[in-house]
Scaffold this motif. Structure first.
Motif, PDB file in Angstrom:
ATOM      1  N   ARG A 199       2.831  10.896  -8.104  1.00  0.00           N
ATOM      2  CA  ARG A 199       3.090   9.755  -8.959  1.00  0.00           C
ATOM      3  C   ARG A 199       2.817   8.459  -8.194  1.00  0.00           C
ATOM      4  O   ARG A 199       3.044   8.370  -6.987  1.00  0.00           O
ATOM      5  CB  ARG A 199       4.542   9.759  -9.430  1.00  0.00           C
ATOM      6  CG  ARG A 199       4.904  10.947 -10.318  1.00  0.00           C
ATOM      7  CD  ARG A 199       4.378  10.764 -11.717  1.00  0.00           C
ATOM      8  NE  ARG A 199       4.723  11.914 -12.562  1.00  0.00           N
ATOM      9  CZ  ARG A 199       4.317  12.055 -13.811  1.00  0.00           C
ATOM     10  NH1 ARG A 199       3.561  11.109 -14.356  1.00  0.00           N
ATOM     11  NH2 ARG A 199       4.672  13.112 -14.520  1.00  0.00           N
ATOM     12  N   GLN A 247       5.879  10.522  -3.816  1.00  0.00           N
ATOM     13  CA  GLN A 247       5.129   9.476  -4.503  1.00  0.00           C
ATOM     14  C   GLN A 247       4.083   8.898  -3.550  1.00  0.00           C
ATOM     15  O   GLN A 247       4.269   8.892  -2.335  1.00  0.00           O
ATOM     16  CB  GLN A 247       6.076   8.362  -4.972  1.00  0.00           C
ATOM     17  CG  GLN A 247       7.124   8.837  -5.962  1.00  0.00           C
ATOM     18  CD  GLN A 247       8.211   7.792  -6.161  1.00  0.00           C
ATOM     19  OE1 GLN A 247       8.683   7.196  -5.200  1.00  0.00           O
ATOM     20  NE2 GLN A 247       8.596   7.579  -7.414  1.00  0.00           N
ATOM     21  N   VAL A 278       2.118   5.549  -2.431  1.00  0.00           N
ATOM     22  CA  VAL A 278       2.175   4.090  -2.486  1.00  0.00           C
ATOM     23  C   VAL A 278       0.781   3.539  -2.221  1.00  0.00           C
ATOM     24  O   VAL A 278       0.152   3.866  -1.210  1.00  0.00           O
ATOM     25  CB  VAL A 278       3.172   3.540  -1.451  1.00  0.00           C
ATOM     26  CG1 VAL A 278       3.274   2.013  -1.573  1.00  0.00           C
ATOM     27  CG2 VAL A 278       4.551   4.183  -1.624  1.00  0.00           C
ATOM     28  N   GLU A 306       3.180   4.660  -6.967  1.00  0.00           N
ATOM     29  CA  GLU A 306       3.987   3.470  -6.713  1.00  0.00           C
ATOM     30  C   GLU A 306       3.034   2.389  -6.203  1.00  0.00           C
ATOM     31  O   GLU A 306       2.130   2.683  -5.414  1.00  0.00           O
ATOM     32  CB  GLU A 306       5.073   3.737  -5.670  1.00  0.00           C
ATOM     33  CG  GLU A 306       6.259   4.538  -6.194  1.00  0.00           C
ATOM     34  CD  GLU A 306       7.095   3.729  -7.185  1.00  0.00           C
ATOM     35  OE1 GLU A 306       7.218   2.503  -6.982  1.00  0.00           O
ATOM     36  OE2 GLU A 306       7.592   4.321  -8.158  1.00  0.00           O
ATOM     37  N   VAL A 333       2.096   2.127 -12.320  1.00  0.00           N
ATOM     38  CA  VAL A 333       3.277   2.800 -11.768  1.00  0.00           C
ATOM     39  C   VAL A 333       3.659   3.987 -12.650  1.00  0.00           C
ATOM     40  O   VAL A 333       3.711   3.870 -13.879  1.00  0.00           O
ATOM     41  CB  VAL A 333       4.459   1.811 -11.663  1.00  0.00           C
ATOM     42  CG1 VAL A 333       5.725   2.549 -11.234  1.00  0.00           C
ATOM     43  CG2 VAL A 333       4.143   0.695 -10.674  1.00  0.00           C
TER      44      VAL A 333
END
Length: 338
Positions: free
Chosen positions: A277, A313, A315, A279, A328
């Motif tokens: 995911r 996650q 980044v 960020e 996001v």
């Protein structure tokens, strides 16, 4: 930053530039406007088609400089080959001729014409303008195909292969084809290669010898290049070998360049890439990743420093997220580069 994305109609001039710059023996990029425009249209239809199993789809990608919007390279995936037009190759194998009575035992190599890769997925048209062959650019262009395949497995066959360009000189003379030309074809390598590139393959069935060819009957020059690659193709071959691709004795019927193959599940990028995911924010990581946005028609892939946190996650900075067209919480697929 280079961004890999599906081709559009506006990219035709750049695709023609790649075709002209790719040189002789690059069968999948013939210098033919109708064919190249047709490939673009077919690719757009393929990216937008609903597919439950691999068919005659073709996915054509381009590499774009994010600063100038210049297209600097291309690559493609053919979901299957040989379903509409025969896809020929030679298999190099060994036979034994022996006589116990005479005490003679001879081992010889033979080339046998076949259609081994019918129904399999082909990786093709990998070309990057010379001034962009630096850093991770070539690796990104090549491996972006595997990120796409990993997210859309049902669109591709179980085995992927690539025909590597064989040995030819700067004006397109192929030692292997020279022998075939003298005995069977009577046309130049560049013309035969062009006819194949535009899909006019009927002459192969008409003129190619149907029986196995004994390698020791070929000229020494032709024998020497069987399974060898063009000097400009060596980096591409190395990348595929690092991904787990290997040659199983199949070579091109024109220049005898090797075909390399791998079970898609065993391709290193497919095996080791992961979904995370997103960020968005600043980070201090210098570790570089190849990352794609998991989409199909909106596919994007880049190479960039990313940070993967303890929560799984990833980044990324705002410019990388913008290049990938993600926000996001969206999922991306990434693989680390050593």
């Amino acid at each position: 930053m280079l961004i890999i994305r599906p081709i559009t109609c506006a990219d035709y001039p750049a695709l023609m530039q790649c075709a002209e710059a790719s040189g002789h023996g690059f069968t999948s990029l013939p210098i033919n406007e109708d064919l190249l425009r047709g490939r673009i249209q077919h690719s757009q239809a393929s990216f937008n088609a609903r597919v439950t199993s691999p068919g005659q789809e073709s996915y054509l990608l381009v590499a774009v400089d994010s600063d100038t919007n210049q297209v600097v390279g291309t690559t493609a995936i053919e979901a299957t080959v040989g379903l509409d037009v025969p896809f020929y190759n030679y298999h190099l194998s060994t036979v034994t001729h022996a006589s116990r009575q005479l005490g003679v035992h001879n081992i010889v190599k033979v080339l046998t014409l076949g259609n081994q890769y019918t129904g399999e997925t082909e990786l093709c048209s990998l070309f990057l303008l010379p001034e962009w062959r630096q850093g991770l650019n070539g690796r990104l262009l090549s491996k972006s195909r595997f990120l796409l395949m990993a997210d859309h497995r049902h669109r591709f066959a179980e085995v992927a292969f690539a025909e590597m360009r064989g040995v030819s000189d700067e004006v397109g003379n192929s030692p292997f084809w020279q022998w075939l030309k003298e005995h069977f074809f009577s046309i130049d390598f560049t013309y035969a290669d062009y006819l194949t590139g535009i899909g006019r393959k009927g002459f192969i069935a008409d003129l190619m010898p149907k029986l196995p060819i004994y390698v020791n009957l070929l000229s020494k020059e032709a024998q020497a290049v069987i399974g060898q690659v063009h000097v400009n193709t060596r980096p591409a071959l190395q990348l595929l070998q690092q991904e787990g691709f290997c040659c199983r004795g199949y070579v091109d019927i024109f220049d005898a360049g090797p075909s390399v193959e791998c079970d898609v599940r065993n391709i290193e990028t497919v095996r080791h890439s992961q979904r995370c995911r997103v960020e968005i924010g600043q980070h201090t990581s210098e570790r570089c990743y190849l990352v794609s946005n998991c989409q199909l028609a909106g596919f994007r892939a880049v190479a960039a420093p990313l940070a993967v946190n303890a929560q799984g996650q990833v980044v990324m900075t705002e410019d990388v997220a913008a290049a990938l067209n993600v926000d996001v919480g969206d999922e991306v697929r990434l693989v680390a580069q050593s």
